[in-house]
Design an enzyme around this catalytic site. Structure first.
Site, PDB file in Angstrom:
ATOM      1  N   ASN A  88      43.217  38.014  23.738  1.00 13.72           N
ATOM      2  CA  ASN A  88      44.371  38.611  24.409  1.00 13.72           C
ATOM      3  C   ASN A  88      45.537  38.783  23.455  1.00 13.72           C
ATOM      4  O   ASN A  88      45.793  37.942  22.598  1.00 13.72           O
ATOM      5  CB  ASN A  88      44.798  37.749  25.599  1.00 13.72           C
ATOM      6  CG  ASN A  88      43.694  37.642  26.634  1.00 13.72           C
ATOM      7  OD1 ASN A  88      42.745  38.444  26.604  1.00 13.72           O
ATOM      8  ND2 ASN A  88      43.793  36.688  27.522  1.00 13.72           N
ATOM      9  N   HIS A 105      42.641  39.182  18.112  1.00 11.37           N
ATOM     10  CA  HIS A 105      42.919  40.622  18.213  1.00 11.37           C
ATOM     11  C   HIS A 105      44.401  40.934  18.036  1.00 11.37           C
ATOM     12  O   HIS A 105      44.857  42.005  18.422  1.00 11.37           O
ATOM     13  CB  HIS A 105      42.423  41.170  19.557  1.00 11.37           C
ATOM     14  CG  HIS A 105      40.927  41.211  19.656  1.00 11.37           C
ATOM     15  ND1 HIS A 105      40.245  41.468  20.824  1.00 11.37           N
ATOM     16  CD2 HIS A 105      39.964  41.039  18.708  1.00 11.37           C
ATOM     17  CE1 HIS A 105      38.928  41.442  20.603  1.00 11.37           C
ATOM     18  NE2 HIS A 105      38.741  41.174  19.318  1.00 11.37           N
TER      19      HIS A 105
HETATM   20  N1  APR Z   1      39.374  35.326  36.691  1.00  5.62           N
HETATM   21  C1  APR Z   1      38.338  35.266  35.814  1.00  5.62           C
HETATM   22  N2  APR Z   1      37.782  36.348  35.244  1.00  5.62           N
HETATM   23  C2  APR Z   1      38.278  37.547  35.588  1.00  5.62           C
HETATM   24  C3  APR Z   1      39.339  37.708  36.486  1.00  5.62           C
HETATM   25  C4  APR Z   1      39.898  36.522  37.060  1.00  5.62           C
HETATM   26  N3  APR Z   1      40.905  36.560  37.927  1.00  5.62           N
HETATM   27  N4  APR Z   1      39.606  39.036  36.617  1.00  5.62           N
HETATM   28  C5  APR Z   1      38.729  39.679  35.843  1.00  5.62           C
HETATM   29  N5  APR Z   1      37.912  38.783  35.219  1.00  5.62           N
HETATM   30  C6  APR Z   1      36.809  39.050  34.290  1.00  5.62           C
HETATM   31  C7  APR Z   1      36.042  40.319  34.587  1.00  5.62           C
HETATM   32  O1  APR Z   1      34.995  40.049  35.490  1.00  5.62           O
HETATM   33  C8  APR Z   1      35.534  40.709  33.200  1.00  5.62           C
HETATM   34  O2  APR Z   1      34.262  40.141  32.946  1.00  5.62           O
HETATM   35  O3  APR Z   1      37.385  39.220  33.023  1.00  5.62           O
HETATM   36  C9  APR Z   1      36.568  40.088  32.255  1.00  5.62           C
HETATM   37  C10 APR Z   1      37.467  41.089  31.571  1.00  5.62           C
HETATM   38  O4  APR Z   1      36.707  41.900  30.722  1.00  5.62           O
HETATM   39  P1  APR Z   1      37.362  43.041  29.815  1.00  5.62           P
HETATM   40  O5  APR Z   1      38.253  43.884  30.648  1.00  5.62           O
HETATM   41  O6  APR Z   1      36.259  43.711  29.087  1.00  5.62           O
HETATM   42  O7  APR Z   1      38.318  42.215  28.818  1.00  5.62           O
HETATM   43  P2  APR Z   1      37.910  41.431  27.473  1.00  5.62           P
HETATM   44  O8  APR Z   1      36.561  40.817  27.607  1.00  5.62           O
HETATM   45  O9  APR Z   1      39.053  40.537  27.154  1.00  5.62           O
HETATM   46  O10 APR Z   1      37.838  42.609  26.434  1.00  5.62           O
HETATM   47  C11 APR Z   1      37.563  42.308  25.099  1.00  5.62           C
HETATM   48  O11 APR Z   1      38.005  44.561  24.463  1.00  5.62           O
HETATM   49  O12 APR Z   1      39.152  46.575  24.443  1.00  5.62           O
HETATM   50  C12 APR Z   1      39.016  45.357  23.853  1.00  5.62           C
HETATM   51  O13 APR Z   1      40.592  44.446  22.437  1.00  5.62           O
HETATM   52  C13 APR Z   1      40.262  44.532  23.798  1.00  5.62           C
HETATM   53  O14 APR Z   1      40.424  42.129  23.586  1.00  5.62           O
HETATM   54  C14 APR Z   1      39.846  43.188  24.330  1.00  5.62           C
HETATM   55  C15 APR Z   1      38.338  43.225  24.182  1.00  5.62           C
END
Ligand code: APR
Length: 236
Positions: A88, A105
């Site tokens: 994040n 990141h």
């Molecule tokens: N509690 C727990 N998990 C949650 C919640 C919640 N309230 N809300 C959403 N999620 C989960 C979703 O189910 C999903 O699996 O969080 C995850 C978010 O996934 P992404 O949107 O893909 O985010 P992330 O995994 O951090 O992305 C990785 O992608 O675009 C790049 O650089 C960006 O750091 C980021 C990286």
């Protein structure tokens, strides 16, 4: 016991920070190629600055939630035995009190100078092209790792994971490497692995244990369990 936690956008979702790949996520409303690549920045810097300036400004309207606070409480209890690696770019872990946080990141509240390399703490916009406080060059960019760039701290992360007893992934879809591969690295080195996520992720089957629900419930409960000495159940 050494603990390495990987966090993703899901841990900040209940604070009001949009995730990337969920419905209403950032990548639903924006094309990655338009805002999150070095090529996009070279071609249309104004568009890229507008996107990150808006996200930086939005940080002023959100607050850490019980999941961030639980990880800060875990650090208070086990200190150097915890490392939080976050994908994040918000600062909610720090605002909850965590200090052992590695932003692989980058960070919205940092501006990197492409001339001198300085990483400056930054709270304002970058779109109006302010000069670098260190060298004066007008070459500040968001200190965010874009697709095609190398994340920060990879050596330190690899060392931490190789020596960890417990690897916990919180709120990440497992869609983006290298972070998505950390669980396999942890397993190869004999760690127990746990996923805490709203729903099954791309990597759920790789974890020894996976619990699904909102981070604000799962993370405090897991920290209570860990500090209560019950350890982590294998299997599941
Ligand atoms: N509690 C727990 N998990 C949650 C919640 C919640 N309230 N809300 C959403 N999620 C989960 C979703 O189910 C999903 O699996 O969080 C995850 C978010 O996934 P992404 O949107 O893909 O985010 P992330 O995994 O951090 O992305 C990785 O992608 O675009 C790049 O650089 C960006 O750091 C980021 C990286």
């Amino acid at each position: 016991m050494k603990v390495t936690v990987l966090t993703g956008a899901g841990i900040s979702a209940e604070s009001g920070v949009p995730t990337f790949r969920d419905a209403d996520g950032l990548w639903e409303g924006h094309d990655v190629e338009e805002v999150a690549t070095p090529e996009a920045y070279a071609a249309r810097p104004d568009v890229v600055h507008r996107f990150y300036d808006a996200r930086r400004a939005a940080l002023a309207t959100v607050h850490p939630n019980p999941a961030h606070h639980a990880l800060a409480r875990l650090e208070e209890a086990i200190g150097d035995d915890l490392l939080v690696v976050t994908q994040n770019v918000d600062d909610l872990h720090e605002r909850a009190g965590s200090t052992r946080v590695l932003h692989m990141h980058g960070e919205l509240r940092s501006a990197r100078c492409e001339a001198c390399g300085a990483r400056n703490r930054w709270h304002d916009d970058l779109g109006h092209r302010p000069p670098c406080p260190r060298c004066g060059a007008v070459e500040l960019r968001p200190d965010v790792v874009w697709f095609g760039e190398i994340p920060y701290g990879m050596d330190r992360i690899a060392t931490a994971i190789a020596g960890t007893d417990l690897f916990v992934s919180i709120g990440t879809s497992g869609a983006v490497y290298p972070a998505a591969g950390f669980v396999q690295h942890a397993l190869r080195h004999g760690a127990t692995t746990l996923e805490l996520n709203l729903a099954r992720s791309n990597g759920t089957c790789l974890f020894d244990d996976a619990r699904h629900g909102p981070a604000t419930e799962l993370v405090p409960a897991w920290v209570d369990e860990l500090l209560g000495g019950q350890g982590v159940r294998r299997g599941g």
